[in-house]
Scaffold this active site. Sequence first.
Site, PDB file in Angstrom:
ATOM      1  N   ASP A  51       0.919  -1.300   0.081  1.00 58.59           N
ATOM      2  CA  ASP A  51       0.017   0.164  -0.005  1.00 58.59           C
ATOM      3  C   ASP A  51       0.779   1.318   0.101  1.00 58.59           C
ATOM      4  O   ASP A  51       0.326   2.394   0.012  1.00 58.59           O
ATOM      5  CB  ASP A  51      -1.173  -0.026   1.260  1.00 58.59           C
ATOM      6  N   SER A  52       2.288   1.055   0.092  1.00 57.45           N
ATOM      7  CA  SER A  52       2.985   2.132  -0.388  1.00 57.45           C
ATOM      8  C   SER A  52       2.844   2.777  -1.543  1.00 57.45           C
ATOM      9  O   SER A  52       3.281   3.962  -1.671  1.00 57.45           O
ATOM     10  CB  SER A  52       4.637   1.630  -0.060  1.00 57.45           C
ATOM     11  N   LYS A 119      -0.706  -9.813   3.400  1.00 58.72           N
ATOM     12  CA  LYS A 119      -0.021  -9.257   4.737  1.00 58.72           C
ATOM     13  C   LYS A 119      -0.888  -8.230   5.335  1.00 58.72           C
ATOM     14  O   LYS A 119      -1.624  -7.505   4.846  1.00 58.72           O
ATOM     15  CB  LYS A 119       1.153  -8.235   4.244  1.00 58.72           C
ATOM     16  N   GLU A 188       9.691  -4.398  10.357  1.00 54.95           N
ATOM     17  CA  GLU A 188      10.018  -3.008   9.669  1.00 54.95           C
ATOM     18  C   GLU A 188      10.451  -2.006  11.028  1.00 54.95           C
ATOM     19  O   GLU A 188       9.880  -1.963  12.148  1.00 54.95           O
ATOM     20  CB  GLU A 188       8.772  -2.332   8.954  1.00 54.95           C
TER      21      GLU A 188
HETATM   22  O1  KIV Z   1       3.613  -1.254   1.662  1.00 55.85           O
HETATM   23  C1  KIV Z   1       4.634  -1.414   1.668  1.00 55.85           C
HETATM   24  O2  KIV Z   1       5.295  -1.338   0.729  1.00 55.85           O
HETATM   25  C2  KIV Z   1       5.246  -2.023   2.823  1.00 55.85           C
HETATM   26  C3  KIV Z   1       6.685  -2.361   2.998  1.00 55.85           C
HETATM   27  C4  KIV Z   1       7.214  -0.922   3.337  1.00 55.85           C
HETATM   28  C5  KIV Z   1       7.037  -3.366   3.739  1.00 55.85           C
HETATM   29  O3  KIV Z   1       4.320  -2.503   3.512  1.00 55.85           O
END
Ligand code: KIV
Length: 270
Positions: A51-52, A119, A188
């Site tokens: 979700d980044s 995740k 993280e």
């Molecule tokens: O959303 C994402 O890219 C993440 C990473 C920072 C692990 O959760």
Amino acid sequence: MSIQSAPIEKKVTVRTIRERKGKEPVTMITAYDALFAGLFDGEVEMILVGDSLNMSFCAEPDTLSATLDQMIYHTKAVCKGARLPLIVFDMPFGTYATPEQALESATRVFRETCAEAVKIEGGREKAPIVRKLSENGIAVVAHIGLMPQSVRAEGGYRVQGRSEEEAKSLMEDALALQEAGAFALLLEGMKAEVATRITETVKIPTIGIGAGNGTDGQVLVWSDMFGFFEAFKPKFVKRYLNGAELIRRGLRQYRKEVRSRAFPDEEHSY
Ligand code: KIV
């Protein structure tokens, strides 16, 4: 070719990742579209549709406004681009508040995309959610430590595990999530020694980001590691390319050639 740079030739599954515990570290990267997922295919064991993307590609201030529809759209694209990596779907904020809601959301993800795992962010309080998903055939990566979806509640991004009390709490989270059925942990933004201690204690693989080199694997956001996202650079991000500069250099050359009519030349004309 050395083992470290050997391409990945076989489909990576949840079982493959489980079996890597304590062995050669797993490489994971984010991807959000078919074009880049295709470039990453065969080069990494795992792809996270993170979700980044809400921040790096949609210029939002945090990940909280990402939606299930948006994440499904991007995951479908990634599925078209990458055949070999294990594809992990990042459950967006507000889609897994209860075990029932989590199962409903993740079932939709599994029906509509090729994601092979989801995740979720959260510590031991999320164990019932991890259990519900695992018991229903949905593999779960549990994300602990610095959790971007908690940024507003925490008032910012803060490295975790600085005190012995925090380190103990992270270990309790890790053990509870393992016990609930998570097949891997994402660690993280925590002190490296805490991540190493967790990795040495749990039986499932750990994937780190900003958590030192003692974990069973690493993940980075692709636009950070290749230097395309320039708004800020956390300390843990290593830039393997200066992508933004490459693009700008290419664009400057293009503009110059357009203005001088050097492009298109005969070779690029009919
Ligand atoms: O959303 C994402 O890219 C993440 C990473 C920072 C692990 O959760």
